[in-house]
Design a protein around this motif. Structure first.
Motif, PDB file in Angstrom:
ATOM      1  N   LEU A  12      -9.247  23.239 -20.357  1.00 34.35           N
ATOM      2  CA  LEU A  12      -8.462  22.248 -21.099  1.00 34.35           C
ATOM      3  C   LEU A  12      -9.015  20.841 -20.905  1.00 34.35           C
ATOM      4  O   LEU A  12      -9.024  20.022 -21.844  1.00 34.35           O
ATOM      5  N   GLN A  13      -9.465  20.542 -19.722  1.00 30.98           N
ATOM      6  CA  GLN A  13     -10.050  19.222 -19.479  1.00 30.98           C
ATOM      7  C   GLN A  13     -11.301  19.007 -20.324  1.00 30.98           C
ATOM      8  O   GLN A  13     -11.550  17.902 -20.818  1.00 30.98           O
ATOM      9  N   THR A  70      -1.151  20.910 -12.670  1.00 29.63           N
ATOM     10  CA  THR A  70      -0.850  22.274 -12.254  1.00 29.63           C
ATOM     11  C   THR A  70       0.357  22.294 -11.332  1.00 29.63           C
ATOM     12  O   THR A  70       0.428  21.521 -10.369  1.00 29.63           O
ATOM     13  N   GLU A 127      -7.443  25.102 -16.152  1.00 32.19           N
ATOM     14  CA  GLU A 127      -7.435  23.649 -15.996  1.00 32.19           C
ATOM     15  C   GLU A 127      -8.750  23.048 -16.481  1.00 32.19           C
ATOM     16  O   GLU A 127      -8.765  22.075 -17.258  1.00 32.19           O
ATOM     17  N   THR A 137      -1.059  16.374 -22.923  1.00 28.04           N
ATOM     18  CA  THR A 137      -0.831  16.846 -21.556  1.00 28.04           C
ATOM     19  C   THR A 137      -0.572  18.345 -21.532  1.00 28.04           C
ATOM     20  O   THR A 137       0.175  18.870 -22.366  1.00 28.04           O
ATOM     21  N   ALA A 138      -1.189  19.011 -20.573  1.00 29.17           N
ATOM     22  CA  ALA A 138      -0.913  20.429 -20.327  1.00 29.17           C
ATOM     23  C   ALA A 138      -0.353  20.571 -18.915  1.00 29.17           C
ATOM     24  O   ALA A 138      -0.986  20.146 -17.948  1.00 29.17           O
ATOM     25  N   TRP A 198      -7.968  17.219 -22.559  1.00 30.79           N
ATOM     26  CA  TRP A 198      -6.556  17.254 -22.212  1.00 30.79           C
ATOM     27  C   TRP A 198      -6.355  16.768 -20.785  1.00 30.79           C
ATOM     28  O   TRP A 198      -7.181  17.035 -19.901  1.00 30.79           O
ATOM     29  N   THR A 240      -4.418  17.444 -17.510  1.00 28.71           N
ATOM     30  CA  THR A 240      -3.788  18.655 -16.973  1.00 28.71           C
ATOM     31  C   THR A 240      -3.079  18.384 -15.651  1.00 28.71           C
ATOM     32  O   THR A 240      -3.521  17.582 -14.845  1.00 28.71           O
ATOM     33  N   ILE A 253       0.552  23.329 -16.360  1.00 32.34           N
ATOM     34  CA  ILE A 253       0.280  24.746 -16.117  1.00 32.34           C
ATOM     35  C   ILE A 253       1.149  25.218 -14.961  1.00 32.34           C
ATOM     36  O   ILE A 253       0.910  24.881 -13.801  1.00 32.34           O
TER      37      ILE A 253
END
Length: 269
Positions: free
Chosen positions: A196-197, A205, A193, A229-230, A201, A203, A232
């Protein structure tokens, strides 16, 4: 919102995958079982796609980067009517309709994948094109731990973050196992997390990547950020079969008749 249809689809996909791997005497079964709910929610609740018009220009795009687990996508598409379910019986077999890794020759599949790290760059390119052309098309990409070991994935992550491709959603099937062991002992991605931030990005979870309601909650408002956007999803490799769960030895391999019957009984129960 009711998620029974998603749960039922995920169950059907697991049973299909077990049957396919048993009949084909090969396949990455653990990787297939970990993403069943992700695919079920995407196809039942999120994606703007239809088996009646699989090439519709306005459709969302889904790139399934973890191509070794492609039987899960094949099963999902067959269950939804993109092609006859009888094709599943030919998986991983000579002259069969379905190859061991994902193929764009199959209706509903956008891009052939297999070598890790290829899917996200392609999805990033699609996102760039549609964003620059003023289109509102959404691009989704399902990746694995192994995908995120590859430099090509991080090049795409950096590019998308810098240029704010907010039409791109990366969904991580984060089961934290790979072919030869635990991800933390191969290339530790934690804290994913935070990484990626740092690359700009947004994120989200999902604590239980097998809870359809949680997956939907993470995806329902996409795109809700000016950033890519990710999502996870913390999943379990081999989910649904007790002797496979969280065991890297089931990354790849056939099932004996006895183990197949045991696995099917557990999923059906």
């Amino acid at each position: 919102m009711e998620f029974k249809e998603c749960d039922l689809l995920a169950k059907a996909v697991r049973l299909d995958c077990l049957k396919m791997v048993h009949a084909g005497k090969s396949g990455h079964i653990g990787s297939m079982l970990s993403c069943a709910e992700i695919l079920a929610v995407l196809y039942k609740k999120i994606l703007n796609v239809s088996p009646d018009a699989p090439k519709a220009p306005e459709r969302d795009r889904l790139i399934f980067s973890k191509g070794h687990g492609g039987a899960a996508l094949f099963a999902t598409l067959a269950e939804l009517g993109y092609f006859p379910k009888a094709w599943l019986d030919t998986y991983y077999q000579d002259a069969g309709k379905l190859s061991g890794h994902i193929s764009h020759h199959v209706p509903g599949v956008e891009f052939s994948t297999g070598s890790l790290g290829h899917g996200l760059p392609v999805a990033c390119g699609m996102a760039m094109f549609h964003k620059n052309s003023g289109s509102n098309r959404r691009i989704f990409c399902v990746v694995s731990d192994g995908d995120l070991d590859e430099g090509s994935s991080w090049e795409a992550i950096m590019l998308a973050g810098q240029h704010k491709f907010n039409n791109l959603c990366m969904i991580v099937d984060y089961n934290r196992l790979q072919a030869l062991g635990r991800s933390e002992n191969i290339i530790d991605l934690e804290s994913l997390e935070e990484k990626l931030q740092l690359f700009n990005w947004h994120t989200v979870t999902v604590a239980d990547g097998h809870d359809c309601a949680q997956i939907f909650e993470a995806l329902k408002d996409f795109p809700a950020s000016e950033k890519p956007t990710a999502v996870i999803c913390r999943t379990v490799k081999g989910k649904g079969v007790s002797f496979m769960e969280d065991d890297y030895r089931w990354h790849y391999g056939p099932l004996t008749d006895e183990l197949y019957e045991k696995a099917v009984a557990e999923v059906e129960a």
